[in-house]
Design a protein around this motif. Sequence first.
Motif, short mmCIF file in Angstrom:
data_model
loop_
_atom_site.label_atom_id
_atom_site.label_comp_id
_atom_site.label_asym_id
_atom_site.label_seq_id
_atom_site.Cartn_x
_atom_site.Cartn_y
_atom_site.Cartn_z
N THR A 1 8.72 -0.69 1.49
CA THR A 1 9.53 -0.56 0.28
C THR A 1 9.48 0.88 -0.23
OG1 THR A 1 9.94 -1.38 -1.96
CG2 THR A 1 7.64 -1.29 -1.27
N VAL B 1 9.94 2.58 -3.74
CA VAL B 1 10.05 2.29 -5.17
C VAL B 1 10.46 3.59 -5.87
CG1 VAL B 1 8.87 1.44 -7.23
CG2 VAL B 1 8.27 0.52 -4.97
N THR C 1 0.85 -1.20 0.00
CA THR C 1 0.00 0.00 0.00
C THR C 1 0.88 1.24 0.00
OG1 THR C 1 -1.69 -1.18 1.24
CG2 THR C 1 -1.81 1.22 1.26
N TYR D 1 6.33 11.22 -4.09
CA TYR D 1 6.86 12.55 -4.43
C TYR D 1 7.81 12.46 -5.62
CZ TYR D 1 10.77 10.98 -1.48
OH TYR D 1 11.81 10.27 -0.93
N ARG E 1 3.00 7.34 0.57
CA ARG E 1 3.55 8.66 0.20
C ARG E 1 4.11 8.57 -1.20
NH1 ARG E 1 8.10 10.54 3.03
NH2 ARG E 1 8.56 8.43 3.77
N VAL F 1 9.18 8.87 -6.58
CA VAL F 1 9.46 8.05 -5.41
C VAL F 1 8.13 7.68 -4.75
CG1 VAL F 1 10.62 7.93 -3.17
CG2 VAL F 1 11.62 9.29 -5.02
N ARG F 2 7.96 6.38 -4.47
CA ARG F 2 6.74 5.94 -3.78
C ARG F 2 7.15 5.12 -2.56
NH1 ARG F 2 5.50 5.42 -9.43
NH2 ARG F 2 3.71 6.70 -10.01
N VAL F 3 6.60 5.47 -1.43
CA VAL F 3 6.86 4.75 -0.19
C VAL F 3 5.63 3.92 0.13
CG1 VAL F 3 7.49 4.99 2.25
CG2 VAL F 3 8.26 6.71 0.58
N ALA F 4 5.84 2.63 0.35
CA ALA F 4 4.70 1.72 0.49
C ALA F 4 4.96 0.66 1.55
CB ALA F 4 4.42 1.04 -0.85
N THR F 5 3.89 0.21 2.18
CA THR F 5 3.97 -0.86 3.17
C THR F 5 3.59 -2.18 2.53
OG1 THR F 5 3.35 0.70 4.90
CG2 THR F 5 3.11 -1.64 5.41
N GLU G 1 8.95 2.65 8.15
CA GLU G 1 9.03 3.97 7.51
C GLU G 1 10.12 4.85 8.11
OE1 GLU G 1 6.81 6.64 5.78
OE2 GLU G 1 4.95 5.55 5.48
N LYS H 1 13.00 6.68 6.01
CA LYS H 1 13.12 8.14 6.09
C LYS H 1 14.51 8.56 6.57
CE LYS H 1 9.30 10.59 6.82
NZ LYS H 1 8.11 11.14 7.49
#
Lengths: 109, 109
Positions: B15, B17, A102, A107, A105, B98-102, B69, B73
């Motif tokens: 992750t 991406v 999921t 950017y 975030r 940039v995509r931050v995902a769980t 996260e 970060k």
Amino acid sequence: MDDRIAQTPAPPYVTVVFTSVRTGRDDAGYDAMALEMDRLAARQPGYLGVESARDAEGFGITASYWTDEAAAKAWKGVAEHAGAQRLGRERWYAAYRVRVATVTREYGP
Amino acid sequence: MDDRIAQTPAPPYVTVVFTSVRTGRDDAGYDAMALEMDRLAARQPGYLGVESARDAEGFGITASYWTDEAAAKAWKGVAEHAGAQRLGRERWYAAYRVRVATVTREYGP
């Protein structure tokens, strides 16, 4: 923006990250099937986009984007796609991994 | 299993991406920096692994994996990495996202 980068909406949404190593067998058949699967995926409910890169050594990452987990899971079960997955396991991929995530975030520049 | 596929633990984990288009400028400098960043990332707390593919047209996807996260970060803020990010924006990438995902599910063969 480069059109190979998917235009996704504000999070949250779902990504399926498919990492794979090609066997190098039947490249023409593989390329045709990959193209057909891209076309078919784009017509599925909840599809948001796809990004894909494979290097010269046959290592590839495809990230597909979906509105939610249900949409991603439904695509996994589409009959033509299930057939392609079976060929992938038996013939085209020496190794692979699928991760469903999921996006929280996003950017860019 | 191919060692280019990251050995990640049972979900959940995070992750990042990173999808990018290379300018093609300063390839030697870029390759050296990318290698150095891979080495540095691997020493960060919470690092789980990385996978990366770039095609012949300069389109690439890198998925890095982190325990949470906060770890992802923290890596974004490491000074040497921040310097590399600046060079990336100014010189090496024509476009990126940039995509931050769980990660919630993972499976393979």
